[in-house]
Motif scaffolding. Structure first.
Motif, PDB file in Angstrom:
ATOM      1  N   ARG A  43     -33.669  10.316  12.121  1.00  0.00           N
ATOM      2  CA  ARG A  43     -32.039  10.022  13.211  1.00  0.00           C
ATOM      3  C   ARG A  43     -31.342   9.111  12.748  1.00  0.00           C
ATOM      4  NH1 ARG A  43     -31.746   7.768  18.583  1.00  0.00           N
ATOM      5  NH2 ARG A  43     -29.555   8.136  19.244  1.00  0.00           N
TER       6      ARG A  43
ATOM      7  N   PHE B 291     -28.168   6.573  11.724  1.00  0.00           N
ATOM      8  CA  PHE B 291     -26.147   6.638  12.390  1.00  0.00           C
ATOM      9  C   PHE B 291     -25.794   5.380  11.507  1.00  0.00           C
ATOM     10  CE2 PHE B 291     -24.307   3.399  15.461  1.00  0.00           C
ATOM     11  CZ  PHE B 291     -23.276   3.994  15.240  1.00  0.00           C
TER      12      PHE B 291
ATOM     13  N   HIS C  14     -26.065  -0.279  19.734  1.00  0.00           N
ATOM     14  CA  HIS C  14     -27.011   1.186  20.005  1.00  0.00           C
ATOM     15  C   HIS C  14     -28.567   0.747  19.280  1.00  0.00           C
ATOM     16  CE1 HIS C  14     -23.085   3.185  18.789  1.00  0.00           C
ATOM     17  NE2 HIS C  14     -23.963   4.189  19.133  1.00  0.00           N
TER      18      HIS C  14
ATOM     19  N   GLU D 237     -23.654  10.238  13.538  1.00  0.00           N
ATOM     20  CA  GLU D 237     -25.657  10.928  13.594  1.00  0.00           C
ATOM     21  C   GLU D 237     -26.141  11.590  13.459  1.00  0.00           C
ATOM     22  OE1 GLU D 237     -26.230   8.375  17.844  1.00  0.00           O
ATOM     23  OE2 GLU D 237     -28.165  10.399  16.932  1.00  0.00           O
TER      24      GLU D 237
END
Ligand SMILES: Cc1cc2nc3c(=O)[nH]c(=O)nc-3n(C[C@H](O)[C@H](O)[C@H](O)COP(=O)(O)OP(=O)(O)OC[C@H]3O[C@@H](n4cnc5c(N)ncnc54)[C@H](O)[C@@H]3O)c2cc1C
Length: 434
Positions: free
Chosen positions: A183, A185, A196, A277
């Motif tokens: 993932r 970002f 985050h 993202e």
């Protein structure tokens, strides 16, 4: 055989004997010794230029594997790369891995290395079942968390100073697939990382951020935060990687990693990740070891080599200290090729001189430009010392004794367990002058 460390800032003739040639009387034939793993430490912690090295690279056999528990026993010079080749087809993976797979098991223990999952699994040493430690008086100690625990703790992160690891058993981790559901970002400024990182740490096995150290103004500290978890078998996509396909064949006469080339690289890398993202499955080799794709990439820094500065500092001062360190590099006119930011988790290894502590860790790579680079590195040390942090010894080739002692106030406990025959250039330069 080369006995350079990865930074290649000091070029010297080095004397060594292969591990297999070490006989009972060997230690009396030279005053000081040090084991050499695979030279992936950046500075002088794997050097003993006034004494002898023990080259462990030919001691690289797997001695046993328990398929049920994942316990693997091996000789000290076995590379993590070889472990992966053995473990992946059996459904296992390394529980902790640094950013290169060309590291030996004993080197990983002696530096108690960390990876992108420190917040979940702490250091390599936490997954060591036991090892055998040969002392120069001929004793072979079995060391485990509850057996010769004092030598176990001194040897984890003990930078080869407590004796020679002759065999180790580590526990591998079962995974559905070695590949990673990544993932990513992309963030436009440092504040977004700090907003985050916690969610990424909580949600993922792995989490680390690449930072564009050259970005300024409202994009200061922009970068990409990459979380990851092992994919399940159905999502897997990777083939086993072979040796690097591209390699830098020789050292160019000048440093090729300069501000101009870095600006282009950083822009391309940043743009390669789409805004916002994204989640996708990526091959494990690219996720964990992007730099291993180019053999001998350290040669691009030219004949003077590179310095790496890795520090750890308390979480409460995380944002401000990161800003100060990055601004300091910019003010000194130095560009960092690889800038990595991560949070270490709370679980502490028993290693006496283990580097990770709870807090943030920032890693910066600089080409060696002589006194101006050394001045920058000292200034970075000061920033870290002012907030009670620590500078990583096995990435270092120049920190002063004061910085070392402030980073590791308990260093005398390691000195008390040091094998009198073991010495490194790092220890001579830091501990022995205090
Ligand atoms: C591209 C790259 C990425 C990296 N990423 C990370 C990272 O993410 N995290 C991290 O923690 N580190 C990282 N490192 C650093 C590297 O993982 C460590 O320096 C590692 O310990 C090097 O192991 P080595 O086998 O090359 O040993 P060497 O560098 O040769 O030696 C390391 C230490 O181990 C000791 N040693 C070696 N063999 C023995 C033995 N048989 N008995 C006792 N002591 C022994 C040596 O004396 C020395 O003190 C990275 C390095 C590179 C080049």
């Amino acid at each position: 055989m080369s006995y350079e460390s990865w930074g290649r800032t000091v070029h010297a003739e080095r004397a060594a004997i292969p591990f297999s040639d070490l006989d009972a009387g060997a230690f009396s034939r030279h005053e000081t010794w040090l084991a050499f793993g695979n030279g992936r430490s950046y500075g002088d912690s794997c050097h003993n230029d006034r004494g002898m090295l023990i080259d462990c690279r030919n001691a690289n056999r797997i001695l046993g594997f328990d398929e049920a528990t994942g316990a693997l026993t091996c000789e000290p010079g076995l590379l993590l790369d070889d472990i992966l080749a053995f473990a992946i087809p059996r459904g296992y993976f390394l529980p902790v891995t640094p950013g290169t797979r060309y590291v030996s098991v004993a080197g990983a223990i002696a530096n108690d290395v960390h990876g992108k999952n420190h917040h979940r699994r702490s250091t390599f040493g936490m997954h060591v079942v036991q090892f055998k430690l040969l002392r120069s008086d001929g004793q072979s100690l079995i060391c485990a968390p509850d057996d010769n625990a004092d030598y176990f703790a001194a040897t984890l992160g003990g930078m080869g100073l407590t004796g020679l690891i002759t065999e180790a058993t580590i526990r591998l981790m079962r995974v559905g697939s070695p590949d990673i559901r990544q993932r990513s970002f992309r963030f436009d400024r440092l504040e977004d990382y700090f907003a985050h990182f916690k969610a990424f740490d909580e949600a993922h096995e792995y989490a680390v951020a690449w930072i564009d150290q050259m970005a300024r103004g409202r994009h200061f500290g922009r970068g990409v935060l990459m979380g990851g978890d092992h994919a399940d078998a159905a999502q897997a996509k990777a083939k086993q990687p072979g040796a690097p396909r591209i390699s830098v064949p020789f050292t160019p006469p000048v440093n090729l990693i300069n501000s101009a080339s870095l600006r282009v690289f950083n822009e391309l890398y940043y743009r390669k990740h789409k805004a916002g993202e994204h989640t996708q499955t990526v091959p494990w080799s690219g996720y964990f070891y992007p730099l291993d794709a180019i053999g001998n990439w350290n040669r691009l820094y030219g004949p003077r080599g590179l310095y790496q500065h890795q520090s750890v500092y308390p979480e409460e001062q995380g944002h401000d200290t990161t800003v100060r360190l990055m601004e300091c590099a910019q003010q000194h006119g130095h560009a960092s090729f690889l800038t990595v930011l991560k949070r270490f988790g709370p679980a502490r290894s028993p290693g006496l001189l283990s580097f990770p502590k709870p807090g943030f860790t920032l890693t910066l790579d600089f080409s060696n430009q002589g006194p101006r680079t050394l001045k920058l590195l000292d200034a970075l040390d000061d920033i870290v010392m002012n907030v009670g942090g620590a500078v990583n010894p096995y990435k270092d080739g120049r920190m002063g004794p004061e910085t070392f002692a402030a980073s590791f106030p308990n260093w005398r406990a390691l000195e008390a367990r040091r094998d009198p025959a073991m010495m490194s250039d790092f220890w001579r330069r830091t501990a022995m002058v205090l």
